[in-house]
Design an enzyme around this catalytic site. Structure first.
Site, PDB file in Angstrom:
ATOM      1  N   LEU A  39       0.590  -1.179  -0.686  1.00  0.00           N
ATOM      2  CA  LEU A  39      -0.010   0.201  -0.020  1.00  0.00           C
ATOM      3  C   LEU A  39       1.025   1.508   0.196  1.00  0.00           C
ATOM      4  CD1 LEU A  39      -2.054  -1.580   2.491  1.00  0.00           C
ATOM      5  CD2 LEU A  39      -2.754  -0.598   0.159  1.00  0.00           C
ATOM      6  N   HIS A 446       9.270  33.974  19.323  1.00  0.00           N
ATOM      7  CA  HIS A 446      11.060  34.850  19.000  1.00  0.00           C
ATOM      8  C   HIS A 446      11.816  34.190  19.968  1.00  0.00           C
ATOM      9  CE1 HIS A 446      13.975  37.147  18.599  1.00  0.00           C
ATOM     10  NE2 HIS A 446      14.366  38.085  19.479  1.00  0.00           N
TER      11      HIS A 446
END
Ligand code: FAD
Ligand code: NAI
Length: 467
Positions: A39, A446
């Protein structure tokens, strides 16, 4: 074993296996037919995943060899073991394909290993890989048979020295010289892998630019960087033939617009000029489906012209991307189950997984100009992003295009470190119809690379905090 299903899915790639799983989740009795024996389709077996495994290991090698010394890390005599690299690739693919079998069981999806063919009406024949043949019936039949490499006249792929992406993922040795035909996703990703491992890479591209479809400004910067890394480009050129002579390959190249022929010697040729839909042996004629001039199955909300027959993924219109196939898989499964499936084609991202990466979502400047849409641009370079500086990885920039009147984000184009992950924020912004100001005023941690996206959004409004 029953032979009657709510839905039979032909193809077990990202389109087919995701549709089968979603159908199972929605209480539909689903069968997925896959002939590969594994698969995952192109993506898991010979596409997205093995290429990313090799991109990662080759990037680590190059980083260690070329970039670490400047950062104070001593790594003398760095070398690599190609077999071990390939073993990592195999292990990754193997684990993931088996994972889908597990998901099938969990969601009560049946799996048939063999080739599916339409017989007409609601019947599908399965020619099992074990030789047995079986006929099944379903209220809905879903075609998700994917795509294959587009052949190029004069270039016969043997997957040994003239390869498609499949062969390029499994070369036995690092070629001294690699000639790539087509400066698209595959050419640049696989070209990067082998260049990092030591090949001299020449890319021959028909057009006068690389990565057609990507924002033109990004493509130009991208080409500059790839050239700096050592790739050679021959734009506006076409390969017209490849011959083996005196132990090497002789490649005949002509200007795209015709002109004098040039011969280049190489060891391996990678033909990567695009992919085409794959419908061989599917029996489309049995249900009266006619493909378009590109071999695609025409659909309206994934329904084909044949009642009860649907199609998704690479075999229909749209970008040939795994997540696009997956989005359509969820939508079509919900439609088959009587719900309202939907895909927003304006918000499908695309990423080239080179270093730096290139990532894009929404409209390019070229598309906006062609559609006469007035837009504002905000740009921010990674050179001015503190995290990129700390990481010593400052190539690239973020560009946001927003509607001139409404400020709505129309397109986001980036080249730089980890932009393949950062594009998710931009896709979400487009999906939520955000304004550039929404991004500009959303707090971003940040120091992170994602601040560059916020700064570019601020630049759309004519201000940024870090430049
Ligand atoms: P496929 O994945 O092609 O699956 C179709 C499956 O159907 C195949 O397994 C095939 O064996 C099976 N099949 C066909 N006919 C029959 C039949 N009659 N009976 C039974 N089974 C059948 N996309 C990304 O988004 N990101 C990437 O990083 C990326 N990298 C790629 C790298 C490479 C080298 C390549 C080649 C492609 C890459 N792609 C990537 C594209 C991605 O692989 C495809 O868009 C995606 O696999 C399409 O999914 P699909 O389900 O439509 O088709
Ligand atoms: P592509 O469409 O990305 O690029 C093909 C390139 O070949 C184009 O630049 C085209 O102009 C050029 N070309 C076409 N004919 C030519 C010729 N005769 N001579 C020279 N150049 C020629 O196709 P590619 O790279 O083969 O990949 C196929 C598809 O697979 C991609 O379009 C993409 O959908 C998918 N893919 C996605 C990846 C990702 O998401 N990171 C990675 C790899 C593949």
């Amino acid at each position: 074993m029953t032979n009657t299903y709510d839905a039979v899915v032909i193809g077990g790639g990202p389109g087919g296996y995701n549709a089968a799983i979603r159908l199972g989740q929605l209480g539909q009795r689903a069968l997925c037919i896959e002939k590969r024996g594994k698969l995952g389709g192109t993506c898991l077996n010979i596409g997205c995943i093995p290429s990313k495994a090799l991109l990662r290991v080759s990037e680590l090698f190059e980083e260690t060899k070329s970039h670490y010394p400047a950062l104070g890390i001593k790594a003398n005599d760095v070398s690599f073991d190609l077999d071990a690299m390939m073993a990592h690739k195999h292990k990754t693919v193997d684990g993931l394909t088996k994972g889908i079998e597990f998901l099938f069981k969990k969601n009560k999806v049946e799996y048939a290993v063999g080739a599916g063919a339409l017989l007409g009406g609601n019947k599908v024949e399965i020619k099992g890989n074990d030789g047995a043949t079986r006929t099944v019936e379903a209220k809905a039949i879903l075609i998700a048979t994917g795509s294959e490499p587009t052949p190029l006249p004069g270039v016969t792929v043997n997957e040994e020295d003239v390869v498609s992406s499949t062969g390029a993922l499994s070369l036995k040795d690092v070629p001294e010289r690699l000639l790539v035909i087509g400066a698209g996703y595959i050419g640049l990703e696989m070209g990067s892998v082998w260049r990092r491992l030591g090949s001299q890479v020449t890319v021959v591209e028909f057009l006068d630019r690389i990565t057609p479809g990507l924002d033109g400004e990004v493509a130009k910067s991208f080409q500059r960087l790839l050239t700096k890394q050592g790739m050679t480009f021959k734009l506006g050129s076409k390969v017209v033939g490849v011959e083996r002579k005196n132990g090497a390959l002789e490649v005949a190249i002509e200007p795209a617009a015709s002109g004098a022929r040039e011969m280049i010697q190489t060891d391996i040729v990678l033909s990567s000029i695009g992919r085409r839909p794959y419908t061989n042996g599917l029996g489309l004629d049995k249900v009266g489906i006619k493909v378009d001039n590109k071999g695609r199955i025409p659909v309206k909300r994934y329904a084909t012209s044949a009642p009860g027959v649907y199609a998704i993924g690479d075999v229909i219109e749209g970008p040939m991307l795994a997540h696009k196939a997956e989005d359509e898989a969820v939508a079509v499964a919900e439609i088959i189950a009587g719900q309202a499936g939907h895909v927003n084609y304006d918000a499908i991202p695309a990423v080239v997984y080179t270093a730096p990466e290139v990532a894009t979502v929404g409209k390019t400047e070229e598309e906006l100009k062609a559609a006469n849409v007035a837009y504002k641009t905000g740009k921010f370079p990674f050179m001015a992003n503190s995290r990129a500086r700390a990481n010593a990885s400052t190539d690239g920039f973020v560009k946001i295009l927003a509607d001139a009147k409404t400020d709505r984000v129309l397109g986001v184009h980036m080249m730089g470190p980890e932009v393949g992950n950062m594009i998710a924020e931009a896709a979400l912004a487009i999906e939520f119809q955000a304004a550039a100001e929404d991004i500009a005023r959303t707090s971003h941690a940040h120091p992170t690379l994602s601040e560059a996206v916020r700064q570019a959004a601020q630049a759309v409004g004519g201000w940024t905090m870090q430049m």
